[in-house]
Design an enzyme around this catalytic site. Sequence first.
Site, PDB file in Angstrom:
ATOM      1  N   SER A 152       4.610   1.625   0.817  1.00 52.68           N
ATOM      2  CA  SER A 152       4.582   1.340   2.247  1.00 52.68           C
ATOM      3  C   SER A 152       4.753  -0.148   2.502  1.00 52.68           C
ATOM      4  O   SER A 152       4.230  -0.981   1.751  1.00 52.68           O
ATOM      5  CB  SER A 152       3.263   1.806   2.865  1.00 52.68           C
ATOM      6  OG  SER A 152       3.136   1.369   4.202  1.00 52.68           O
TER       7      SER A 152
ATOM      8  N   TYR B 199      -5.734   2.020   3.284  1.00 47.90           N
ATOM      9  CA  TYR B 199      -4.382   2.584   3.140  1.00 47.90           C
ATOM     10  C   TYR B 199      -3.450   1.558   2.524  1.00 47.90           C
ATOM     11  O   TYR B 199      -2.730   1.846   1.558  1.00 47.90           O
ATOM     12  CB  TYR B 199      -3.850   3.035   4.502  1.00 47.90           C
ATOM     13  CG  TYR B 199      -2.395   3.439   4.461  1.00 47.90           C
ATOM     14  CD1 TYR B 199      -2.012   4.656   3.906  1.00 47.90           C
ATOM     15  CD2 TYR B 199      -1.396   2.595   4.955  1.00 47.90           C
ATOM     16  CE1 TYR B 199      -0.674   5.032   3.840  1.00 47.90           C
ATOM     17  CE2 TYR B 199      -0.062   2.960   4.899  1.00 47.90           C
ATOM     18  CZ  TYR B 199       0.301   4.173   4.342  1.00 47.90           C
ATOM     19  OH  TYR B 199       1.613   4.540   4.270  1.00 47.90           O
TER      20      TYR B 199
END
Length: 320
Positions: free
Chosen positions: A193, A208
């Site tokens: 990501s 995350y």
Amino acid sequence: MELCFMDHIKSQPLWFLLLMGLGSLSVLKCSLVVLMWVYVNFLRPPKNLKKYGSWALVTGATDGIGKSFAFQLARKGLNLVIVGRNPDKLKEVSESIRGKYGQTQIKTVVVDFSGDLSEGVERIREAIDGVEVGVLVNNVGVSYPYARFFHEVDEKLLSDLIKINVEGTTKVTQAVLPGMIKRKKGAIANIGSGAAIVIPSDPLYAVYAASKAYVDQFSRCLYVEYKKSGIDVQCQVPLYVATKMASIRRSSFFVPSTDGYARAAMRWIGYEPRCTPHWPHSLLWGLAHLLPESVVDAWRLRFCLAIRKKGQLKDSRKKE
């Protein structure tokens, strides 16, 4: 005229000539960077993934990016092992792929990555026993329902983030890798990501972002460890993609659909250890690196605080 120009150059002080030389090198370097960017994004041919093996394994294959990857891999002529937690969705995806690409052989494996992971990974091992898995796409992942401060992350969400994003990617890779080593060929694409790499920080998504930073470093280390064994490992680093996890419904120039992202991503498998397949994302990456970190941090915090406020408002309405 040429002699006059050369005489003029020779008459300049040494510091001026050095600056001219450095300037010329900088221009040359920038030109080469731009040319390479154009080549890898638009001109470089994709690898023939069937050379790695006749099967591909995709985790998180019932929705979003994983589902689109499954269709794209079938389109390239690979057979599939698709992994997901919902057996009905797995059946639906399988039937859809077979309806479009009738020659595709498909195996389905039910694994809840937030549950008994050891048992789930064992089912994957059983499914791929004797199967030539040449391509692995570790796509399964989870994010926050919406932005929140670290102290607001409950135990269940904290456990899922680490178990699915970190442990799941690690253990599935550990299950598939021995077969690739034995055959001396394989390609692994781990979906990371931009939250972990592109921007200097991702406030209110700390766990995350940290879990995806693990995926990036894990991928880079394996790239170095197994490159000489014929195994290409990479971490794909997208920014926003129109998925349920990102809570984005409509695609745009900078936010591709899952199909658009998967089509772009297929062209990169087997190349660099870290890549941003959707080329408009790489433009944003470049912009982020031009700005001071403090500016990007401040913007990102304001952006995520707005997401948090909307999420809290939605939660409060559900309780009413």
